[in-house]
Write a protein that holds these residues in place. Structure first.
Motif, mmCIF file in Angstrom:
data_model
loop_
_atom_site.group_PDB
_atom_site.id
_atom_site.type_symbol
_atom_site.label_atom_id
_atom_site.label_comp_id
_atom_site.label_asym_id
_atom_site.label_seq_id
_atom_site.Cartn_x
_atom_site.Cartn_y
_atom_site.Cartn_z
ATOM 1 N N PHE A 1 -18.424 10.180 35.836
ATOM 2 C CA PHE A 1 -17.869 11.536 35.893
ATOM 3 C C PHE A 1 -18.115 12.212 37.238
ATOM 4 N N SER A 2 -18.471 11.420 38.255
ATOM 5 C CA SER A 2 -18.691 11.982 39.593
ATOM 6 C C SER A 2 -17.756 11.300 40.580
ATOM 7 N N HIS A 3 -17.445 12.025 41.626
ATOM 8 C CA HIS A 3 -16.751 11.390 42.757
ATOM 9 C C HIS A 3 -17.805 11.103 43.826
ATOM 10 N N ARG A 4 -17.824 9.877 44.302
ATOM 11 C CA ARG A 4 -18.762 9.529 45.376
ATOM 12 C C ARG A 4 -18.045 9.824 46.691
ATOM 13 N N ARG A 5 -18.496 10.876 47.344
ATOM 14 C CA ARG A 5 -17.807 11.357 48.530
ATOM 15 C C ARG A 5 -18.593 10.948 49.768
ATOM 16 N N GLY A 6 -17.954 10.149 50.581
ATOM 17 C CA GLY A 6 -18.626 9.650 51.793
ATOM 18 C C GLY A 6 -18.531 10.683 52.904
ATOM 19 N N ILE A 7 -19.667 11.030 53.470
ATOM 20 C CA ILE A 7 -19.682 12.084 54.497
ATOM 21 C C ILE A 7 -20.396 11.592 55.752
ATOM 22 N N LEU A 8 -19.682 11.612 56.856
ATOM 23 C CA LEU A 8 -20.296 11.294 58.156
ATOM 24 C C LEU A 8 -20.445 12.612 58.906
ATOM 25 N N HIS A 9 -21.643 12.868 59.345
ATOM 26 C CA HIS A 9 -21.910 14.115 60.066
ATOM 27 C C HIS A 9 -22.247 13.788 61.516
ATOM 28 N N LYS A 10 -21.376 14.202 62.463
ATOM 29 C CA LYS A 10 -21.583 13.924 63.893
ATOM 30 C C LYS A 10 -22.005 15.208 64.598
ATOM 31 N N PRO A 11 -22.890 15.114 65.551
ATOM 32 C CA PRO A 11 -23.182 16.313 66.353
ATOM 33 C C PRO A 11 -22.050 16.568 67.352
#
Ligand code: NAD
Length: 456
Positions: free
Chosen positions: A422-432
């Protein structure tokens, strides 16, 4: 009829408000579910008894007791499940931080069947709430007392703007299926599963389909037949055989067929007495339609136990059939009742060939003292899950996914698998922002293009 569109729209605004996302909200709802299970256990067991004529202890094991464990497990692990998972960022994408976030999907529809009508609504509910969704529950109209009880109790314990119960049968479910959901979780038979899947496809809604099938139970030679007979008899005749993971049929090594049949016969007598109709520990068939369907399967083989049928009481005695041929009615579809056909084999390949010639079952059981035999069967077949040397206890292990494969279903749940469903696995890349090497931007000439080819 209930206004499906209005209910979904109400739940959608609750979700959009963001109220269901925080850990605290989810925990409060889980605690409320636990409170309902404890406060209302008697009422729940009573409703199940009226619907299924089932012994109260079986309902405790299969429904309320099971649910207390499930909700406690979710409560205990929720913080860790919700935590973003850090993954490594490749050198070429450095500097940067990569994480998998688990976000709720939105409004979820849960459609349940009649055979464990409480647990099979509540268990997906726990996963959906733990993951921060709002939920529409549609219990089976066939278990009408449990359905009515859920409709009465749920709004007393859970936020009505976040969890709604819609009662009814095909028209009400059809109206719900016209709405857009973010996930549909269906438990039931494969024919209706196709209706659900087609309706979901119109909105590109992901589905979980928890279905059934003919779960084989294979008995090797050199086993303790007393133990085997007890475990099989218990697992088969629990809830009068109306369990999706009940052993559907036995395949027994020819050398132990006769003694096992004898042990099964005497175990049925030990468990339920000379007249199981008078036993407080033996259930009933849910309705006349299923009773008539099952009665037609009885002539599929030679009875080992005395067959007694009483339609007015929705009673069919625990039936064990020998000399059942593979093309008899009992071997055509999932039995889903207290009838156990017994077939035999000589060589291991006969078993794997037989199982593989049929749709993939929800469960498979192997009784053996020989690990190589168990491996041989498990490695050369497919099924939703497996228990070795027992029946269906794998579904009580929260760390194991519970679900089917092929005709027996799509997706899985229980424990963290429910949360993930019941969750979406959301891929997040955080760049400076501050470091911005010019190498990746055009014009791609000379050294730049050679370097890019090397790194990309
Ligand atoms: P059921 O008849 O109660 O139907 C299940 C649900 O589908 C109900 O809520 C019903 O209202 C809805 N429904 C029925 N027809 C519909 C239609 N045309 N359109 C939309 N909705 C419809 O239960 P059932 O299907 O008889 O359940 C028994 C089956 O479920 C068996 O095959 C069993 O193996 C399987 N099952 C699987 C699991 C599992 O966890 N995998 C658990 C229990 C039962």
């Amino acid at each position: 009829m209930t206004d499906a569109a209005a209910i979904v729209s109400r739940l959608r605004s609750t979700f959009a408000s963001g109220r269901t996302r925080p850990y605290e909200w989810r925990v409060r709802q889980l605690d409320a579910i636990k409170k309902m299970l404890v406060d209302r256990e008697d009422e729940i067991l009573d409703a199940l008894h009226v619907d299924l004529g089932r012994p109260r202890l079986e309902s405790f094991i299969g429904e309320t007791g099971f649910m207390v464990k499930e909700v406690e497990h979710a409560r205990r692990h929720l913080r860790e499940w919700m935590k973003p998972e850090r993954v490594s960022t490749p050198v070429v994408l450095q500097p940067g931080k990569s994480e998998v976030h688990k976000e709720p999907l939105g409004v979820v529809l849960v459609i349940g069947p009649w055979n464990y009508p409480f647990q099979l609504i509540m268990s997906p509910l726990v996963g959906a709430i733990a993951a921060g969704n709002t939920v529409v529950l549609k219990p089976s109209e066939i278990a009408s007392n449990t359905s009515a009880l859920l409709a009465r109790l749920i709004p007393q314990y859970l936020e009505p703007d976040a969890v709604a119960v819609v009662e009814g049968g095909i028209p009400e479910t059809t109206a719900l299926l016209e709405q857009q959901f973010d996930h549909i979780f269906y438990t039931g038979n494969g024919h209706v599963a196709r209706v659900i899947y087609a309706a979901a496809a119109k909105h590109l809604t992901p589905v979980t389909l928890e279905l059934g099938g003919k779960s084989p139970c294979i008995v090797d030679r050199n086993v303790d037949l007393d133990v085997v007979a007890r475990r099989i008899t218990w697992g088969k005749f629990f809830n009068a055989g109306q369990t999706c993971v009940a052993p559907d049929y036995l395949m027994v090594h020819e050398s132990v067929r006769e003694p096992l049949l004898e042990k099964l016969r005497s175990t049925v007598r030990d468990f339920y007495g000379e007249d199981p109709q008078r036993s407080a520990d033996y259930g009933r068939i849910v309705n006349a339609r299923h009773h008539q369907r099952l009665a037609k399967l009885l002539p599929s083989g030679e009875p080992v136990t005395k067959i007694q049928v009483d339609e007015a009481d929705r009673y069919i005695s625990p039936v064990i059939l020998r000399d059942v041929s593979a093309d008899s009615p009992a071997m055509a579809d999932e039995i889903f009742g207290p009838i156990l056909p017994v077939l035999s084999f000589r060589e291991t390949e006969e078993v794997t060939h037989f199982v593989n010639a049929r749709p993939k079952p929800l469960a498979l059981y192997v009784f053996t003292d020989n690990d190589r035999f168990a491996d041989e069967i498990v490695d050369h077949t497919s099924s939703g899950g497996v228990t070795i040397n027992h029946v269906w206890l794998h579904l009580g292990v929260p760390g194991l996914p519970f679900g089917g494969v092929g005709e027996s279903g799509l997706g899985a749940y229980h424990g963290q698998f429910s949360f993930d469903t019941f969750s979406h696995r959301r891929g997040i890349l955080h760049k400076p922002l501050r470091i911005d090497p010019p190498i990746m931007y055009p014009p791609y000439d000379g050294l730049k293009s050679r370097l890019l080819k090397l790194l990309a």
